[in-house]
Write a protein that holds these residues in place. Structure first.
Motif, short mmCIF file in Angstrom:
data_model
loop_
_atom_site.label_atom_id
_atom_site.label_comp_id
_atom_site.label_asym_id
_atom_site.label_seq_id
_atom_site.Cartn_x
_atom_site.Cartn_y
_atom_site.Cartn_z
N ARG A 1 6.77 2.31 7.59
CA ARG A 1 6.46 1.24 8.54
C ARG A 1 6.77 -0.12 7.92
N THR B 1 1.35 -2.07 6.98
CA THR B 1 2.76 -2.37 7.21
C THR B 1 3.30 -3.30 6.13
N GLU C 1 0.51 -5.07 18.00
CA GLU C 1 0.28 -3.78 17.36
C GLU C 1 0.34 -2.65 18.39
N LEU D 1 3.81 2.85 13.38
CA LEU D 1 2.77 2.26 12.58
C LEU D 1 2.18 3.22 11.55
N LEU E 1 -0.89 -6.58 11.03
CA LEU E 1 -0.03 -5.48 10.62
C LEU E 1 -0.23 -5.15 9.14
N THR F 1 -0.32 -12.11 13.50
CA THR F 1 0.35 -10.81 13.58
C THR F 1 0.58 -10.24 12.20
#
Length: 258
Positions: free
Chosen positions: A12, A36, A236, A7, A31, A27
């Motif tokens: 990432r 990300t 995560e 992460l 992220l 999600t």
């Protein structure tokens, strides 16, 4: 390297199926907030485009039908082209089409059962086999090249009436966990399955107040439907915690379905 390098590294990246709504969308938001870069896969093009607009340049929408091998192959190639390396793969695509095995007069149409299994299990494996192959080419970080997070359901062992297809497909996802982890260990790829209980997603949007209250009474504590953000938080953590592998995590507040 820190344990959460998947992460915190500059590279990432994550691929999420079922990204347009529910647990997949939550999600994606979690992220993306951590920096990300995302490949968002779904068959709902409009909802996918709306989410990508919300998340900005770090998110790329990719249309896919996980029941069509050619569609999956094209989508995976597009994801790799956009992201370079896929470090995190979250398989959240799924359906929960209900239907009893028989109503006493007519049997459940076999095609309805097959469709659920094709999406929830066969389609998931199709994405996994392509994603794992792509991950094998990643630069290893302390031996690790990626993590695959699969979404099962508490229905895999607490299936209710009318959930034969759904429960069977999710039991298959759970059953895949250990052999997949064994297959991929030599390449530095982890596999973890999450089995959510009842979450406040689009699947629950049609519940009447009475049904929602009845379902919430089955949850030990806290006695409510789960927040998709709570699922995203666990994903995560799985990505960050290298010692989580080859296991199934129940995220259900102790629910006991009847």
């Amino acid at each position: 390297m820190t344990p959460d390098s998947l992460l915190t590294a500059d590279s990432r990246t994550a691929l999420i199926t079922g990204a347009a709504s529910g647990l997949g969308a939550a999600t994606a938001r979690r992220l993306a907030a951590g920096g990300t870069r995302l490949a968002l896969l779904d068959r709902d093009r409009q909802a996918l485009a709306d989410l990508a607009d919300e998340l900005g340049v770090a998110a790329t929408p990719i249309d896919v039908d996980v029941t069509e091998p050619e569609s999956v192959e094209r989508a995976m190639a597009a994801a790799v082209a956009v992201l370079g390396e896929i470090r995190i793969c979250v398989n959240a695509a799924g359906v929960a089409t209900p239907g009893r095995v028989t109503n006493g007069v007519r049997p459940l149409p076999l095609e309805r059962f097959r469709q659920v299994v094709d999406i929830n299990l066969v389609g998931m494996l199709d994405v996994i086999r392509h994603c794992a192959t792509a991950m094998c080419g990643n630069t290893a970080d302390e031996g690790e090249r990626g993590v695959i997070v699969n979404v099962a359901s508490g229905a895999w062992h607490q299936g209710q009436r009318g959930q034969a297809a759904y429960a069977a497909s999710k039991a298959g996802v759970v059953g895949l966990t250990l052999p997949l982890a064994r297959d991929l260990a030599e390449f530095g790829i982890r596999v973890v399955t999450v089995a959510p209980g009842l979450f406040d997603t689009s699947m629950a949007a049609g519940f009447s107040d009475a049904l929602r209250a009845e379902l919430e009474q089955m949850v030990l504590f806290p006695s409510r439907l789960g927040d998709p953000a709570e699922f995203a938080s666990l994903v995560e953590h799985i990505a960050a915690n290298r010692y989580l592998n080859a296991t199934v995590l129940d995220l259900d507040a102790g629910i006991r379905m009847v």
